[in-house]
Design a protein around this motif. Structure first.
Motif, PDB file in Angstrom:
ATOM      1  N   VAL A 376     -16.065 -21.179   9.622  1.00  0.00           N
ATOM      2  CA  VAL A 376     -16.570 -22.133   8.644  1.00  0.00           C
ATOM      3  C   VAL A 376     -17.000 -23.400   9.381  1.00  0.00           C
ATOM      4  CG1 VAL A 376     -14.242 -23.070   8.234  1.00  0.00           C
ATOM      5  CG2 VAL A 376     -16.019 -23.376   6.507  1.00  0.00           C
ATOM      6  N   GLN A 377     -18.150 -23.924   9.019  1.00  0.00           N
ATOM      7  CA  GLN A 377     -18.610 -25.163   9.637  1.00  0.00           C
ATOM      8  C   GLN A 377     -17.887 -26.347   9.009  1.00  0.00           C
ATOM      9  OE1 GLN A 377     -21.197 -25.269  12.364  1.00  0.00           O
ATOM     10  NE2 GLN A 377     -20.048 -23.365  12.307  1.00  0.00           N
ATOM     11  N   LEU A 378     -17.641 -27.368   9.807  1.00  0.00           N
ATOM     12  CA  LEU A 378     -16.939 -28.540   9.309  1.00  0.00           C
ATOM     13  C   LEU A 378     -17.771 -29.177   8.195  1.00  0.00           C
ATOM     14  CD1 LEU A 378     -14.356 -30.144   9.846  1.00  0.00           C
ATOM     15  CD2 LEU A 378     -15.693 -31.626  11.349  1.00  0.00           C
ATOM     16  N   PRO A 379     -17.246 -29.215   6.968  1.00  0.00           N
ATOM     17  CA  PRO A 379     -18.051 -29.694   5.844  1.00  0.00           C
ATOM     18  C   PRO A 379     -18.085 -31.216   5.785  1.00  0.00           C
ATOM     19  CG  PRO A 379     -15.893 -29.046   5.074  1.00  0.00           C
ATOM     20  CD  PRO A 379     -15.922 -28.734   6.544  1.00  0.00           C
ATOM     21  N   PRO A 380     -18.964 -31.766   4.977  1.00  0.00           N
ATOM     22  CA  PRO A 380     -18.898 -33.209   4.738  1.00  0.00           C
ATOM     23  C   PRO A 380     -17.533 -33.572   4.151  1.00  0.00           C
ATOM     24  CG  PRO A 380     -20.910 -32.282   3.808  1.00  0.00           C
ATOM     25  CD  PRO A 380     -20.049 -31.133   4.214  1.00  0.00           C
ATOM     26  N   HIS A 381     -16.989 -34.699   4.581  1.00  0.00           N
ATOM     27  CA  HIS A 381     -15.659 -35.102   4.123  1.00  0.00           C
ATOM     28  C   HIS A 381     -15.616 -35.233   2.609  1.00  0.00           C
ATOM     29  CE1 HIS A 381     -12.309 -37.916   3.350  1.00  0.00           C
ATOM     30  NE2 HIS A 381     -11.745 -37.368   4.411  1.00  0.00           N
ATOM     31  N   TRP A 382     -16.652 -35.810   2.016  1.00  0.00           N
ATOM     32  CA  TRP A 382     -16.661 -36.048   0.572  1.00  0.00           C
ATOM     33  C   TRP A 382     -16.600 -34.735  -0.225  1.00  0.00           C
ATOM     34  CZ3 TRP A 382     -20.656 -33.522  -1.703  1.00  0.00           C
ATOM     35  CH2 TRP A 382     -21.801 -33.289  -0.936  1.00  0.00           C
ATOM     36  N   PHE A 712      -9.601 -28.107   7.977  1.00  0.00           N
ATOM     37  CA  PHE A 712     -10.956 -27.594   8.141  1.00  0.00           C
ATOM     38  C   PHE A 712     -11.407 -27.689   9.593  1.00  0.00           C
ATOM     39  CE2 PHE A 712     -11.467 -27.338   3.577  1.00  0.00           C
ATOM     40  CZ  PHE A 712     -12.431 -26.344   3.432  1.00  0.00           C
ATOM     41  N   ARG A 713     -11.000 -28.768  10.299  1.00  0.00           N
ATOM     42  CA  ARG A 713     -11.336 -28.838  11.721  1.00  0.00           C
ATOM     43  C   ARG A 713     -10.770 -27.648  12.464  1.00  0.00           C
ATOM     44  NH1 ARG A 713     -10.047 -28.819  16.674  1.00  0.00           N
ATOM     45  NH2 ARG A 713      -7.974 -28.197  15.986  1.00  0.00           N
ATOM     46  N   GLU A 714      -9.500 -27.334  12.205  1.00  0.00           N
ATOM     47  CA  GLU A 714      -8.887 -26.201  12.876  1.00  0.00           C
ATOM     48  C   GLU A 714      -9.602 -24.907  12.520  1.00  0.00           C
ATOM     49  OE1 GLU A 714      -4.522 -24.124  13.593  1.00  0.00           O
ATOM     50  OE2 GLU A 714      -4.908 -25.185  11.725  1.00  0.00           O
ATOM     51  N   SER A 715      -9.933 -24.730  11.258  1.00  0.00           N
ATOM     52  CA  SER A 715     -10.624 -23.516  10.824  1.00  0.00           C
ATOM     53  C   SER A 715     -11.987 -23.397  11.493  1.00  0.00           C
ATOM     54  CB  SER A 715     -10.778 -23.515   9.299  1.00  0.00           C
ATOM     55  OG  SER A 715     -11.342 -22.304   8.851  1.00  0.00           O
ATOM     56  N   SER A 716     -12.684 -24.526  11.684  1.00  0.00           N
ATOM     57  CA  SER A 716     -14.012 -24.493  12.292  1.00  0.00           C
ATOM     58  C   SER A 716     -13.962 -24.075  13.755  1.00  0.00           C
ATOM     59  CB  SER A 716     -14.673 -25.874  12.175  1.00  0.00           C
ATOM     60  OG  SER A 716     -14.114 -26.798  13.094  1.00  0.00           O
ATOM     61  N   VAL A 717     -12.795 -24.173  14.367  1.00  0.00           N
ATOM     62  CA  VAL A 717     -12.634 -23.824  15.778  1.00  0.00           C
ATOM     63  C   VAL A 717     -12.011 -22.443  15.943  1.00  0.00           C
ATOM     64  CG1 VAL A 717     -11.511 -24.465  17.942  1.00  0.00           C
ATOM     65  CG2 VAL A 717     -12.420 -26.241  16.442  1.00  0.00           C
ATOM     66  N   THR A 718     -10.980 -22.149  15.171  1.00  0.00           N
ATOM     67  CA  THR A 718     -10.186 -20.940  15.373  1.00  0.00           C
ATOM     68  C   THR A 718     -10.519 -19.806  14.420  1.00  0.00           C
ATOM     69  OG1 THR A 718      -8.445 -21.625  13.838  1.00  0.00           O
ATOM     70  CG2 THR A 718      -8.276 -22.405  16.115  1.00  0.00           C
ATOM     71  N   GLY A 719     -11.148 -20.117  13.288  1.00  0.00           N
ATOM     72  CA  GLY A 719     -11.360 -19.100  12.261  1.00  0.00           C
ATOM     73  C   GLY A 719     -10.177 -18.898  11.353  1.00  0.00           C
ATOM     74  N   LEU A 720      -9.057 -19.574  11.628  1.00  0.00           N
ATOM     75  CA  LEU A 720      -7.896 -19.466  10.743  1.00  0.00           C
ATOM     76  C   LEU A 720      -8.256 -19.976   9.357  1.00  0.00           C
ATOM     77  CD1 LEU A 720      -5.082 -20.658  13.147  1.00  0.00           C
ATOM     78  CD2 LEU A 720      -5.010 -18.545  11.822  1.00  0.00           C
ATOM     79  N   PRO A 721      -7.763 -19.335   8.306  1.00  0.00           N
ATOM     80  CA  PRO A 721      -8.095 -19.788   6.954  1.00  0.00           C
ATOM     81  C   PRO A 721      -7.475 -21.138   6.653  1.00  0.00           C
ATOM     82  CG  PRO A 721      -6.450 -18.041   6.872  1.00  0.00           C
ATOM     83  CD  PRO A 721      -6.911 -18.124   8.293  1.00  0.00           C
ATOM     84  N   TYR A 845      -7.151 -35.296  12.217  1.00  0.00           N
ATOM     85  CA  TYR A 845      -8.525 -35.300  12.724  1.00  0.00           C
ATOM     86  C   TYR A 845      -9.386 -36.146  11.790  1.00  0.00           C
ATOM     87  CZ  TYR A 845     -13.255 -34.045  13.920  1.00  0.00           C
ATOM     88  OH  TYR A 845     -14.570 -34.125  14.277  1.00  0.00           O
ATOM     89  N   LEU A 846     -10.195 -37.030  12.367  1.00  0.00           N
ATOM     90  CA  LEU A 846     -11.106 -37.884  11.605  1.00  0.00           C
ATOM     91  C   LEU A 846     -12.445 -37.970  12.328  1.00  0.00           C
ATOM     92  CD1 LEU A 846      -8.752 -40.946  10.932  1.00  0.00           C
ATOM     93  CD2 LEU A 846      -9.418 -39.230   9.233  1.00  0.00           C
ATOM     94  N   ASP A 847     -13.515 -38.041  11.576  1.00  0.00           N
ATOM     95  CA  ASP A 847     -14.815 -38.444  12.107  1.00  0.00           C
ATOM     96  C   ASP A 847     -15.565 -39.128  10.975  1.00  0.00           C
ATOM     97  OD1 ASP A 847     -15.985 -36.427  10.488  1.00  0.00           O
ATOM     98  OD2 ASP A 847     -15.859 -34.956  12.101  1.00  0.00           O
ATOM     99  N   ASP A 886     -10.688 -28.692  27.306  1.00  0.00           N
ATOM    100  CA  ASP A 886     -11.459 -27.504  26.952  1.00  0.00           C
ATOM    101  C   ASP A 886     -11.510 -27.283  25.449  1.00  0.00           C
ATOM    102  OD1 ASP A 886     -11.918 -26.935  29.628  1.00  0.00           O
ATOM    103  OD2 ASP A 886     -10.036 -25.840  29.820  1.00  0.00           O
ATOM    104  N   SER A 887     -11.082 -28.291  24.686  1.00  0.00           N
ATOM    105  CA  SER A 887     -11.023 -28.145  23.241  1.00  0.00           C
ATOM    106  C   SER A 887     -12.421 -28.116  22.638  1.00  0.00           C
ATOM    107  CB  SER A 887     -10.229 -29.297  22.625  1.00  0.00           C
ATOM    108  OG  SER A 887     -10.879 -30.529  22.874  1.00  0.00           O
ATOM    109  N   ALA A 888     -12.474 -27.750  21.385  1.00  0.00           N
ATOM    110  CA  ALA A 888     -13.741 -27.697  20.671  1.00  0.00           C
ATOM    111  C   ALA A 888     -13.553 -28.318  19.298  1.00  0.00           C
ATOM    112  CB  ALA A 888     -14.236 -26.256  20.541  1.00  0.00           C
ATOM    113  N   VAL A 889     -14.641 -28.806  18.740  1.00  0.00           N
ATOM    114  CA  VAL A 889     -14.655 -29.326  17.382  1.00  0.00           C
ATOM    115  C   VAL A 889     -15.848 -28.709  16.669  1.00  0.00           C
ATOM    116  CG1 VAL A 889     -14.935 -31.365  15.937  1.00  0.00           C
ATOM    117  CG2 VAL A 889     -13.531 -31.494  17.998  1.00  0.00           C
ATOM    118  N   ASP A 890     -15.600 -28.140  15.500  1.00  0.00           N
ATOM    119  CA  ASP A 890     -16.682 -27.547  14.724  1.00  0.00           C
ATOM    120  C   ASP A 890     -17.394 -26.450  15.517  1.00  0.00           C
ATOM    121  OD1 ASP A 890     -18.254 -27.219  12.516  1.00  0.00           O
ATOM    122  OD2 ASP A 890     -19.592 -28.889  12.927  1.00  0.00           O
ATOM    123  N   GLY A 891     -16.619 -25.735  16.326  1.00  0.00           N
ATOM    124  CA  GLY A 891     -17.185 -24.647  17.093  1.00  0.00           C
ATOM    125  C   GLY A 891     -17.976 -25.076  18.307  1.00  0.00           C
ATOM    126  N   VAL A 892     -18.024 -26.380  18.612  1.00  0.00           N
ATOM    127  CA  VAL A 892     -18.789 -26.895  19.745  1.00  0.00           C
ATOM    128  C   VAL A 892     -17.815 -27.357  20.818  1.00  0.00           C
ATOM    129  CG1 VAL A 892     -20.468 -28.594  20.529  1.00  0.00           C
ATOM    130  CG2 VAL A 892     -20.676 -27.596  18.243  1.00  0.00           C
TER     131      VAL A 892
END
Length: 974
Positions: A376-382, A712-721, A845-847, A886-892
């Protein structure tokens, strides 16, 4: 969604959906679908052979002399032969990916026609990389590969005769393909005149004239059943390619629980469809459909989306199988023993293309699937905040009035939605100016209070030349064709409609240009009466067609490349949402993250859209079944999911609606929605005490937005629900494998048990481990056990059961605001729930929540840790990204990270205003941050150690002088 005005002319086609519940006879059962009949009959013949003592052997075998090792030995190909049709050529292709996933493909070669083989290309994120170290070896009876650590080896064998594929771990079967001999790929044939006979095609029905097969067809049956044409009710499905179905048994000999294959209204742990005491008579159907007011329990009524993945679980391991097929598919599930599972997959068309995910843990399965189809891609916070929707808010002033009432009642909300009636004659993206005369002003009025709007755009295009979308699409020849090769015409809310063929690559850029609110470079029409604060809702994209068979498109319609709709049906709706997402993203420079809600979806859709469970009903049963439906979609990749709060149909009583708000507040997607014929039920209309209770529930969602966004950040990296069933979090606790009415939110430690019955004041929660859990509201400590334990917890209407797992640290923002955007510089509270050993940890996690700047390293990612010794407890904050280069955020992947990035600097000074510690053994003698002595309060309670239950001790430190962007340590001296 449905439209009363638009439905007037449809009365002869469909019953009014707001009055009449779904008519199950309008949708096929297995016995009414010829290819499903053929597949199930094959399985029944095999069973009868075995029962009678006769030998049942698959006619398919792998010709050892044709095997070729390729790609350095990580892949092999070979010829598969059928003893029934030795002249037909099949090719097998088996390969090992670098992460241990095994792909098995089989296709007919040099046949009369080509089978559809593109399903995987639409689902996969990219072409998987093959393993450089896994080498196949050819033996006398099988081809074999062994890989993995010595104590955890995976062995895959492909047996020659009959053809059987086995995946083993440490010598124990994990997945077996064709172990029961039900593999059957119907090869392409020439239609010839044959002798007809009167026989009953289906037991109990009148005899029909059918073509008989040769008497020695022990495997295929005795008749040509629906090979070249099939009539159901008033529709005739022509089949110019003839029979091409695929049948295969996929068995899990050592796994007694299976999950997945959404979307169905049923339990997470899939009930059986065959065998003694089967829960359902029909297999699970995967065929995207528009089923309004669906029943709260069904296998054959496949709903709006289809993801052909199934997870198998035991206390020893978890495995999964992803079947890349896009055509209508039926799946039987049986448990021959409590510890094993048999499944039988029957698809109408396509090749055999299967991915075996070896696990062996749930986390590893999710990672393997995410590497295939994307996370899942990191969605808009709102978009994680509260959404208010109704069919329909009827005017610009209606929207303004609803917004005003939310603010007057101090109820937070982030998003207002518009359904189909905003558009002129259902020409989407064109406003009905009689009711929405000032759309830009309305949108700006909403945006002025830091809110967004989501507006519906359906796939049916009104066939009228004064609609520029239709005119351009027709000129560019971008619409789906009927079987005669002309433009397909169907009926939906727009009346006579056409459908864009998104399998045609020429449609993609054209469609994206329609969303340019600043106009197109070529000067042609685009949605200029829109703004960057508008996001999109894609409904009816199964596709729903009111005058079509089963309310969808005829299967012999033609898509780009000459493929029939039968070949691509389950993918069709996803491509609409995927392209919409790209259009919303690319309308701005620089890009902002889009939000798109889709009703129809397939594997891979999680990369582009959120989804909801469709036209549910305002009943306790639908509230309850919505929870396992959300969990089932979540474990299948679609983490951003939820069900309509309150139910789409009906008028739930205040107690039910209040309980439903709690369910929604603890779903990834939190939206209230209602049918046009329902009474208005915005939360501010509720009488007291319900209004105040709902207000506090919504505020609780907002205070926990840091938890949801971090998940959601974790899900965007690991695929965990994002929402996790018991078996995912505690995979060894057998008592939790079938539990689907409670779940965890990410890795936060929050355990949720929604109430879905009337009149409940207390309930039981299963604690599946030897750990302490704390009541979120009262701090009451509950104890689990090694084998799991059920505890009784209070469940008053004003607060649904919510526990914090010992060992967790929860970050929250507790100041009420009108919308989430106004919380960006609010301080944080840290709730530290000590484990039985006195330790805890958590993440934040915040952005900026809207742009893609986080992919350039502009974010905050902190870890909070509580560590105990005999004399101290130290609570600290550390930067996670710099400690994990070596970490990733949003799959990047982020090769370079600067803790002093622009976003972090912008939040400099945002503080931790409160730290609450639950479960301390003793009152501290002092609390310090560096040399500073901090003031604190302490309420004694039951000790964290031991087996006693009761209210835990509570330490509160206000204004400790700690900031969210910096490292710090607070020491509690005991």
């Amino acid at each position: 969604m449905r439209s009363l005005a638009a439905a007037l002319w449809l009365l002869l086609l469909l019953p009014a959906p707001s009055v009449v519940a779904v008519k199950e006879q309008d949708f096929k059962k297995c016995h009414e679908s010829s290819f499903c009949r053929r597949g199930r009959a094959l399985a029944d013949r095999a069973t009868e052979h075995v029962k009678s003592g006769e030998k049942w052997k698959s006619p398919y075998s792998l010709d050892a002399s044709t095997i070729v090792l390729e790609d350095g030995g990580s892949r092999f190909t070979g010829r598969v032969r059928s003893s029934l049709y030795p002249e037909i050529k099949f090719e097998l292709d088996v390969r090992v990916h670098e992460d241990g996933v095994v792909r098995v493909r089989m296709d007919e070669k040099e046949g009369l026609r080509k089978r559809y083989d593109e399903a995987a290309s639409w689902a996969l994120l990219k072409e998987p990389v093959l393993s450089p170290s896994s080498k196949w070896s050819v033996g006398k009876k099988e081809v074999k590969v062994v890989y993995g650590a010595k104590k955890d080896q995976v062995e895959v064998t492909v047996e020659f005769e009959p053809l059987v594929v086995r995946m083993k771990r440490n010598g124990k079967d994990q997945v077996v393909l064709n172990g029961q001999g039900l593999l059957h790929m119907e090869h392409f044939k020439k239609k010839v005149e044959k002798v007809e006979a009167e026989v009953p095609v289906v037991e109990g029905e009148e005899t029909q004239k059918v073509v008989q097969l040769p008497p020695n067809s022990w495997f295929e049956g005795v008749t040509e059943d629906g090979w070249w044409e099939e009539t159901w009710k008033t529709w005739t499905d022509t089949k110019p390619k003839g029979p091409e179905s695929l049948s295969l048994d996929i068995n899990f000999p050592n796994h007694g629980h299976v999950y997945g294959i959404p979307q169905h209204a049923t339990h997470l742990d899939l009930p059986t469809t065959k065998g003694e005491g089967a829960s359902f008579n029909d297999p699970y159907r995967l065929y995207n459909g528009d089923i309004f007011e669906y029943p709260a329990s069904s296998s054959s009524l496949s709903l709006y989306g289809s993801i052909p993945i199934i997870h198998a679980h035991s206390a020893d391991s978890t495995v999964a199988v992803f079947v890349a097929v896009a055509s209508e598919t039926w799946v039987d599930v049986a448990h021959p023993t409590q510890k094993s599972t048999e499944t039988h997959w029957i698809s109408e068309s396509g090749i055999l293309d299967i991915f075996l995910l070896p696990g062996p843990t749930p986390d590893q399965v999710f990672g393997q699937y995410a590497r295939l189809t994307g996370a899942v891609q990191l969605p808009p916070h709102w978009s994680l905040a509260y959404h208010q929707c109704r069919w329909n808010y009827v005017s610009s002033d209606d929207i303004r009035g609803v917004q005003k009432r939310f603010d007057e009642e101090d109820i937070p909300v982030d998003v207002f939605w518009l359904d189909i009636e905003y558009s002129e004659e259902h020409k989407y993206m064109i406003w009905e100016k009689k009711y929405f005369p000032d759309p830009i002003d309305m949108l700006n009025d909403v945006a002025a209070l830091a809110r967004k709007m989501v507006i519906i755009v359906d796939p049916h295009i009104k066939r009228t030349v004064d609609y520029p979308v239709y005119k351009e699409g027709q000129e560019l020849d971008l619409f789906v064709k009927n079987k005669q090769g002309n433009e397909f015409e169907g009926w939906c809310w727009s009346g006579s409609s056409a459908w864009i063929d998104f399998f045609n690559p020429n449609s993609w850029e054209w469609y994206k240009q329609l969303y340019k609110f600043n106009g197109r470079e070529d000067g042609k029409w685009s949605w200029t009466e829109s703004t960057s604060t508008v996001h999109i809702w894609n409904d009816m994209n199964e596709p729903a067609i009111f005058n079509g068979p089963e309310i969808t498109m005829e299967k012999d319609s033609i898509h780009y490349g000459g493929w029939e709709h039968r070949d691509v049906h389950n993918i069709n709706g996803m491509l609409f949402a995927n392209t919409t997402s790209q259009a919303v993203k690319e309308r701005t420079t620089p890009y902002n993250r889009p939000f798109v809600l889709t009703r129809s979806y397939y594997a891979g859709a999680q990369r582009f859209a959120a989804m909801w469970t469709g036209d549910n009903m305002g009943t306790w049963e639908h509230m309850a079944v919505g929870i396992p439906m959300v969990l089932s979609n979540s474990i299948s990749g679609m983490s951003f999911t939820g069900a309509d709060v309150g139910g789409f149909f009906g008028n739930p009583e205040p107690e039910m609606l209040t309980r439903w708000y709690f369910v929604g507040a603890f779903s990834p997607f939190f939206r209230a929605h209602a049918h046009i014929d329902t009474k208005r039920r915005e939360p501010y209309l509720l009488a007291e005490p319900y209004k105040s209770i709902v207000r506090e529930i919504i505020r609780l969602r907002y205070s926990l937005l840091p938890v949801w966004y971090t998940a959601f950040r974790e899900s965007s990296v690991t695929g965990l629900p994002v929402t996790r069933p018991q078996y995912v979090v505690l995979p060894k606790n057998e008592a939790g494998f079938s539990i689907d009415d409670q779940y965890y939110v990410g890795a936060s430690g929050l355990l949720v048990k929604p109430i879905t019955e009337a009149g409940i004041t207390e309930t039981t929660v299963h604690i599946g481990e030897d750990q302490v859990y704390y009541d979120f509201y009262t701090g009451h400590a509950y104890r689990g056990s090694v084998k799991g334990k059920s505890v009784t917890v209070p469940a008053p209407l004003e607060r649904g059961p919510l526990l914090i797992r010992g060992g967790s640290i929860l970050p929250s923002r507790d100041r009420p605001r009108r919308s989430s955007a106004l919380m960006k510089r609010d301080p944080f509270t840290l709730k530290v729930a000590l484990s039985q050993s006195g330790n805890a940890s958590g993440e934040l996690y915040l952005d900026d929540g809207e742009s893609y700047d986080h992919r350039e390293g502009n974010f905050i990612w902190r870890e909070f840790v509580a560590e105990s010794t005999k004399k101290t407890v130290t609570i600290s904050s550390k930067d996670l990204a710099s400690r994990n280069p070596d970490s990733a955020v949003d799959g990047v992947e982020l090769a370079i990270y600067n803790g002093g990035n622009a976003f972090a600097n912008a939040l400099d000074g945002v503080r931790v205003e409160r730290i609450v510690v639950l479960g301390l053994k003793n009152k501290p003698t002092k609390v310090t941050l560096g040399k500073a002595h901090l003031e604190f309060t302490f309420k004694d309670g039951m000790a964290a150690a031991g087996n006693k239950e009761g209210v835990a001790s509570k330490l509160t430190v206000k204004n400790p002088g700690a900031f969210i962007t910096s490292d710090w340590s607070i020491v509690l001296e005991l």
